[in-house]
Enzyme design. Structure first.
Site, PDB file in Angstrom:
ATOM      1  N   LYS A  40       0.831  -1.206   0.000  1.00 42.16           N
ATOM      2  CA  LYS A  40       0.000   0.000   0.000  1.00 42.16           C
ATOM      3  C   LYS A  40       0.869   1.262   0.000  1.00 42.16           C
ATOM      4  O   LYS A  40       0.361   2.376   0.043  1.00 42.16           O
ATOM      5  CB  LYS A  40      -0.880   0.019   1.253  1.00 42.16           C
ATOM      6  N   SER A  41       2.193   1.084  -0.018  1.00 41.78           N
ATOM      7  CA  SER A  41       3.087   2.238   0.117  1.00 41.78           C
ATOM      8  C   SER A  41       2.879   3.311  -0.965  1.00 41.78           C
ATOM      9  O   SER A  41       2.859   4.505  -0.633  1.00 41.78           O
ATOM     10  CB  SER A  41       4.548   1.787   0.142  1.00 41.78           C
ATOM     11  N   LYS A  90      15.229  -6.176   4.248  1.00 46.43           N
ATOM     12  CA  LYS A  90      15.621  -5.169   5.239  1.00 46.43           C
ATOM     13  C   LYS A  90      17.075  -5.326   5.694  1.00 46.43           C
ATOM     14  O   LYS A  90      17.727  -4.341   6.039  1.00 46.43           O
ATOM     15  CB  LYS A  90      14.666  -5.191   6.436  1.00 46.43           C
ATOM     16  N   ALA A 153      10.650 -12.359  18.906  1.00 47.83           N
ATOM     17  CA  ALA A 153      12.049 -11.918  18.972  1.00 47.83           C
ATOM     18  C   ALA A 153      12.674 -11.926  17.580  1.00 47.83           C
ATOM     19  O   ALA A 153      13.882 -12.066  17.431  1.00 47.83           O
ATOM     20  CB  ALA A 153      12.832 -12.817  19.923  1.00 47.83           C
ATOM     21  N   ASN A 176       9.365 -14.802  24.134  1.00 48.83           N
ATOM     22  CA  ASN A 176       9.365 -15.492  22.849  1.00 48.83           C
ATOM     23  C   ASN A 176       9.213 -16.990  23.055  1.00 48.83           C
ATOM     24  O   ASN A 176       9.610 -17.528  24.085  1.00 48.83           O
ATOM     25  CB  ASN A 176      10.674 -15.204  22.097  1.00 48.83           C
ATOM     26  N   MET A 240       0.961  -6.232  15.574  1.00 50.59           N
ATOM     27  CA  MET A 240       1.682  -5.488  14.534  1.00 50.59           C
ATOM     28  C   MET A 240       1.203  -5.822  13.128  1.00 50.59           C
ATOM     29  O   MET A 240       1.456  -5.063  12.201  1.00 50.59           O
ATOM     30  CB  MET A 240       3.178  -5.796  14.627  1.00 50.59           C
ATOM     31  N   TYR A 242      -1.784  -6.509  10.228  1.00 46.95           N
ATOM     32  CA  TYR A 242      -3.135  -5.987  10.024  1.00 46.95           C
ATOM     33  C   TYR A 242      -3.856  -6.912   9.061  1.00 46.95           C
ATOM     34  O   TYR A 242      -3.232  -7.620   8.280  1.00 46.95           O
ATOM     35  CB  TYR A 242      -3.112  -4.544   9.490  1.00 46.95           C
ATOM     36  N   GLY A 264      -2.162  -3.448  13.220  1.00 48.45           N
ATOM     37  CA  GLY A 264      -1.002  -2.622  12.897  1.00 48.45           C
ATOM     38  C   GLY A 264      -1.145  -1.760  11.653  1.00 48.45           C
ATOM     39  O   GLY A 264      -0.129  -1.291  11.125  1.00 48.45           O
TER      40      GLY A 264
HETATM   41  P1  ATR Z   1       9.742 -11.282  11.545  1.00 49.57           P
HETATM   42  O1  ATR Z   1      10.901 -10.707  10.815  1.00 49.57           O
HETATM   43  O2  ATR Z   1       8.419 -11.045  10.919  1.00 49.57           O
HETATM   44  O3  ATR Z   1       9.747 -10.946  12.994  1.00 49.57           O
HETATM   45  P2  ATR Z   1      10.947 -13.822  12.082  1.00 49.57           P
HETATM   46  O4  ATR Z   1      12.259 -13.189  12.247  1.00 49.57           O
HETATM   47  O5  ATR Z   1      10.840 -15.110  11.327  1.00 49.57           O
HETATM   48  O6  ATR Z   1       9.901 -12.880  11.380  1.00 49.57           O
HETATM   49  O7  ATR Z   1      10.316 -14.028  13.554  1.00 49.57           O
HETATM   50  C1  ATR Z   1       9.081 -14.613  13.738  1.00 49.57           C
HETATM   51  C2  ATR Z   1       8.724 -14.498  15.211  1.00 49.57           C
HETATM   52  O8  ATR Z   1       7.404 -15.005  15.396  1.00 49.57           O
HETATM   53  C3  ATR Z   1       9.621 -15.301  16.128  1.00 49.57           C
HETATM   54  O9  ATR Z   1       9.701 -14.634  17.364  1.00 49.57           O
HETATM   55  C4  ATR Z   1       8.844 -16.614  16.256  1.00 49.57           C
HETATM   56  O10 ATR Z   1       9.139 -17.343  17.432  1.00 49.57           O
HETATM   57  P3  ATR Z   1      10.426 -18.325  17.476  1.00 49.57           P
HETATM   58  O11 ATR Z   1      11.625 -17.437  17.559  1.00 49.57           O
HETATM   59  O12 ATR Z   1      10.215 -19.146  18.682  1.00 49.57           O
HETATM   60  O13 ATR Z   1      10.370 -19.104  16.189  1.00 49.57           O
HETATM   61  C5  ATR Z   1       7.451 -16.085  16.321  1.00 49.57           C
HETATM   62  N1  ATR Z   1       6.417 -17.053  15.944  1.00 49.57           N
HETATM   63  C6  ATR Z   1       6.109 -17.513  14.714  1.00 49.57           C
HETATM   64  N2  ATR Z   1       5.074 -18.381  14.769  1.00 49.57           N
HETATM   65  C7  ATR Z   1       4.724 -18.474  16.069  1.00 49.57           C
HETATM   66  C8  ATR Z   1       3.715 -19.208  16.790  1.00 49.57           C
HETATM   67  N3  ATR Z   1       2.868 -20.021  16.149  1.00 49.57           N
HETATM   68  N4  ATR Z   1       3.651 -19.061  18.135  1.00 49.57           N
HETATM   69  C9  ATR Z   1       4.505 -18.228  18.776  1.00 49.57           C
HETATM   70  N5  ATR Z   1       5.476 -17.518  18.166  1.00 49.57           N
HETATM   71  C10 ATR Z   1       5.581 -17.641  16.845  1.00 49.57           C
END
Ligand code: ATR
Length: 297
Positions: A40-41, A90, A153, A176, A240, A242, A264
């Site tokens: 949407k930017s 990024k 995280a 996390n 975060m 939407y 978000g």
């Molecule tokens: P982004 O850059 O969008 O943050 P990412 O770096 O892959 O994507 O991080 C995804 C985050 O969502 C992580 O904190 C992940 O937890 P883990 O580090 O334990 O993998 C979390 N996440 C993804 N699916 C999840 C779920 N079903 N329940 C809880 N946490 C989840």
């Protein structure tokens, strides 16, 4: 570099050194991503430009995953003045920038590149400030002196921690699914302020005033395994991501009794407003653009 869904391609003969403020010569910006069709930017920035009377051109550009540097070199070489960067680039943008802002450095990621008149390309990260301004200004939620819990995280959370620390919450806890990742993050940011970390099971019995879901769980229709005790009727809950409807996490939080809930979309507009400000030195109004996007949803 493939250009998708652009109103006009980046001009071949736009000079990087021109002032680009005349009607004939708009300043060129774009968003890089893969996928990019959903972005949407362009709509957001063109609405900001109309509001503030800025003569800009903004395209969305689909970049092949291993072609970031080539695409960015081409864009800036042809006179482009700034880029927004979305998934999965990024970190590439972080490495590409000649100089980094503090918030980009702590985030370990760049979502905004800005070419200065001396040719230096600055990398910044406006995701966190976009979220914090959405929470504190639009929603009017208080963060200062409140107990704040951030879930996740990954990259999304890394981007928002410094702006949250700067709000001086009473406590800031990152939880996390994989606790060690949250602990690593807290250690990396230890110099900036008080920040603790844990796994979800350690949250049992704790309560929070503001909870921010920065996991990608909602995107797959899943829920972080948060104990229900964390939420009370006055807890403000922010997701975060939407979506056209609600998100699983907001639905679940509502079921636990929370009434102040937000996705978000405002963060998306807020981060764009901050990028626009970096590029154009003019602050656009977020509210009418957000209202337009909400109507469209
Ligand atoms: P982004 O850059 O969008 O943050 P990412 O770096 O892959 O994507 O991080 C995804 C985050 O969502 C992580 O904190 C992940 O937890 P883990 O580090 O334990 O993998 C979390 N996440 C993804 N699916 C999840 C779920 N079903 N329940 C809880 N946490 C989840």
């Amino acid at each position: 570099m493939k250009v998708s869904n652009t109103s006009a391609n980046t001009s071949e003969n736009t000079s990087a050194t021109n002032t680009a403020d005349s009607a004939a010569d708009p300043a060129c910006y774009a968003v890089f991503g893969n996928p990019i069709a959903q972005s949407k930017s362009p709509d957001i920035h063109l609405m900001f430009a109309a509001q503030t009377d800025q003569n800009i051109h903004y395209s969305k550009i689909l970049v092949e995953v291993d072609q970031f540097v080539t695409a960015a070199d081409k864009f800036f070489g042809e006179g482009g003045q700034g880029l927004n960067i979305t998934m999965p680039f990024k970190l590439d943008a972080y490495n590409y920038a000649h100089e980094l802002s503090d918030r980009a450095r702590t985030a370990g990621a760049v979502n905004t590149l800005a070419k200065q008149s001396d040719g230096v390309i600055i990398g910044d990260n406006t995701d966190g400030i976009g979220m914090v301004s959405d929470i504190t200004q639009r929603l009017g939620w208080v963060v200062r002196d409140r107990r704040v819990l951030v879930l996740g995280a990954g990259g999304a959370v890394r981007g928002v921690l410094l702006p949250l620390i700067e709000q001086a919450p009473k406590s800031l806890l990152v939880a996390n699914r994989t606790a060690s990742k949250a602990e690593d993050l807290a250690q990396k940011l230890a110099d900036y302020g008080e920040l603790s970390a844990c796994g979800y099971e350690q949250l049992d019995g704790s309560q929070f005033d503001v909870i921010i879901n920065g996991t990608s769980a909602s995107l797959g229709g899943a829920l972080p395994a948060l104990p229900a005790s964390c939420i009370h009727s006055k807890t403000c809950v922010y997701d975060m991501v939407y979506s056209k409807t609600s998100t699983p996490f907001l639905d679940w939080s509502g079921d636990q009794g929370a009434t102040q809930l937000s996705d978000g979309l405002g963060m998306l507009v807020g981060q764009a407003a901050e990028s626009f400000f970096i590029w154009r030195k003019v602050r656009p109004e977020v509210a009418p653009v957000l209202a337009f996007l909400q109507e469209q949803a």
